[in-house]
Design a protein around this motif. Structure first.
Motif, PDB file in Angstrom:
ATOM      1  N   TRP A 244       0.801  -1.213   0.000  1.00 59.92           N
ATOM      2  CA  TRP A 244       0.000   0.000   0.000  1.00 59.92           C
ATOM      3  C   TRP A 244       0.835   1.264   0.000  1.00 59.92           C
ATOM      4  O   TRP A 244       0.407   2.300  -0.537  1.00 59.92           O
ATOM      5  N   ASP A 245       2.028   1.218   0.586  1.00 59.62           N
ATOM      6  CA  ASP A 245       2.882   2.406   0.599  1.00 59.62           C
ATOM      7  C   ASP A 245       3.346   2.790  -0.799  1.00 59.62           C
ATOM      8  O   ASP A 245       3.795   3.921  -1.025  1.00 59.62           O
ATOM      9  N   MET A 246       3.258   1.829  -1.748  1.00 62.73           N
ATOM     10  CA  MET A 246       3.713   2.106  -3.107  1.00 62.73           C
ATOM     11  C   MET A 246       2.557   2.358  -4.073  1.00 62.73           C
ATOM     12  O   MET A 246       2.776   2.587  -5.261  1.00 62.73           O
ATOM     13  N   VAL A 247       1.335   2.321  -3.567  1.00 62.18           N
ATOM     14  CA  VAL A 247       0.182   2.667  -4.403  1.00 62.18           C
ATOM     15  C   VAL A 247       0.203   4.178  -4.628  1.00 62.18           C
ATOM     16  O   VAL A 247       0.349   4.962  -3.684  1.00 62.18           O
ATOM     17  N   GLN A 248       0.064   4.595  -5.878  1.00 58.76           N
ATOM     18  CA  GLN A 248       0.121   6.008  -6.215  1.00 58.76           C
ATOM     19  C   GLN A 248      -1.101   6.750  -5.665  1.00 58.76           C
ATOM     20  O   GLN A 248      -2.219   6.210  -5.660  1.00 58.76           O
ATOM     21  N   PRO A 249      -0.911   8.000  -5.194  1.00 57.95           N
ATOM     22  CA  PRO A 249      -2.054   8.776  -4.686  1.00 57.95           C
ATOM     23  C   PRO A 249      -3.184   8.898  -5.707  1.00 57.95           C
ATOM     24  O   PRO A 249      -4.364   8.848  -5.339  1.00 57.95           O
ATOM     25  N   ASP A 250      -2.826   9.043  -7.005  1.00 57.35           N
ATOM     26  CA  ASP A 250      -3.878   9.174  -8.010  1.00 57.35           C
ATOM     27  C   ASP A 250      -4.667   7.873  -8.173  1.00 57.35           C
ATOM     28  O   ASP A 250      -5.847   7.900  -8.536  1.00 57.35           O
ATOM     29  N   GLN A 251      -4.013   6.724  -7.900  1.00 53.59           N
ATOM     30  CA  GLN A 251      -4.745   5.463  -7.963  1.00 53.59           C
ATOM     31  C   GLN A 251      -5.806   5.406  -6.867  1.00 53.59           C
ATOM     32  O   GLN A 251      -6.954   5.009  -7.120  1.00 53.59           O
TER      33      GLN A 251
END
Length: 278
Positions: A244-251
Motif C-alpha cells: 500500500w505504501d507504493m500505491v500512487q495517490p492518483d490510484q
C-alpha cells in the motif's frame, strides 16, 4: 539541427506519446518507448501503439501456443486482461469451456470492476464468442462483479509491453496489473502456485538487466510468444499482497472502489471492523 537538439526533441516526443502514466519510473519509461517505437517502425503493430498494451502481428499464434501448455489445459477458471492482443486468448478460453474473468478497462468508473463470461451461459443466450471476447463485448454481455465475488483463479493472464526471462514485466505504466494481482493475493483468489502468464511479441522479450523489479512487482511464470513458450526463472518471491505504501495517490483517488477495499483488507488482517479513513 544539432545532435543534442534532435535527441531532446525525440525524447520530448516520446514522453508526449507515452501518455499520462509516464514519469513514475524513468527506466521503464525508456524501455516502453523503445518497444513502442520498434513496433511502429517494424510494421508489426496493429492499430494504435503508444500508451497502451499494443496489439501486434502474431497474437493469435501466441494464444494458440499458450493453449497447448499443460497449465492452460488444467485451468478451469482464467483471468485475462481486456487488451486487444489478448482477444485471441479470451476467445480460446471461451471455446475451451473455461470460466473467464476480465476487468473492465482501468476498472471502470462507479461500476463493478469485473465481468464474468461463462461460455455455457453465452451459448444458451445465443451470444457469439467472437463478440464476447472483445473488451466492449465482454462488458456488455458479462456478469458484473466486484473483486470479492471472483472465484479462486487457476491462471492469471496479464498484458505486457516488455518482459524478461527472469519474470520481470511492465505494462503501459498505470500499475493496474500489479495492483490487481496484489488484491487477488490479499483476498485469497490466487496463491503462490497460480501461474502468472502473458502473451507478447518476441521483440518484447528483453535482457533481465533492462527491466528493474520493484517490491510491488508481480513476477511472470510463463511468457508465450509467436515463436516459443518460456518458463521463467524468477529472481525472488512474489509480493505477499498490495504494497500500500507504493500505491500512487492518483490510484487511490481515481479507482473508485479502492479506498473501501483497502479498508476492508486491512481490517481483515487486523481482525477488526474496517476504518473508512484507512
Amino acid at each position: 539541427m544539432s545532435h543534442s537538439t534532435l535527441k531532446s526533441t525525440l525524447e520530448s516526443t516520446s514522453e508526449e506519446k507515452a501518455g499520462r502514466w509516464s514519469g513514475r519510473n524513468a527506466d521503464k519509461d525508456r524501455l516502453r518507448a523503445e518497444i513502442w517505437s520498434g513496433l511502429e517502425a517494424s510494421g508489426l503493430s496493429i492499430g494504435p501503439v503508444w500508451s497502451r498494451i499494443s496489439n501486434w502481428v502474431g497474437a493469435e499464434v501466441a494464444a494458440r501456443n499458450l493453449s497447448e501448455l499443460d497449465i492452460w489445459k488444467r485451468a478451469k477458471v482464467v483471468k485475462c486482461n481486456p487488451d486487444p492482443p489478448q482477444i485471441a486468448v479470451r476467445l480460446r478460453a471461451l471455446y475451451d469451456g473455461k470460466l473467464l474473468y476480465m476487468p473492465v478497462p482501468e476498472f471502470g468508473s462507479g461500476e463493478l470492476p469485473w465481468v464474468l463470461l461463462d461460455p455455457a451461459k453465452l451459448e444458451r443466450d445465443g451470444v457469439q464468442f467472437e463478440m464476447a471476447a472483445t473488451s466492449q463485448g465482454a462488458v456488455s454481455v458479462g456478469q458484473k462483479l466486484g473483486f470479492e465475488d471472483i472465484q479462486p483463479l487457476d491462471m492469471a493472464v496479464c498484458g505486457c509491453i516488455a518482459v524478461t526471462r527472469a519474470g520481470g514485466r511492465t505494462g503501459k505504466g498505470g500499475g493496474f496489473a500489479d495492483l490487481e494481482l496484489g488484491l487477488f493475493r490479499d483476498l485469497g483468489k490466487i496463491t503462490a502456485d497460480t501461474p502468472i502468464v502473458t502473451t507478447v511479441h518476441s521483440s518484447m522479450v528483453v535482457e533481465d538487466t533492462r527491466l528493474p523489479i520493484m517490491a510491488h512487482d508481480s513476477l511472470l511464470n510463463w511468457i508465450v510468444t509467436e515463436k516459443e513458450a518460456i518458463e521463467t526463472a524468477p529472481h525472488g518471491r512474489q509480493p505477499g499482497g498490495v504494497v500500500w505504501d507504493m500505491v500512487q495517490p492518483d490510484q487511490l483517488e481515481d479507482i473508485w472502489f479502492l479506498k473501501d477495499l483497502k479498508a476492508k483488507i486491512l481490517a481483515s488482517k487486523a481482525g477488526s471492523a474496517p476504518d473508512p479513513k484507512a
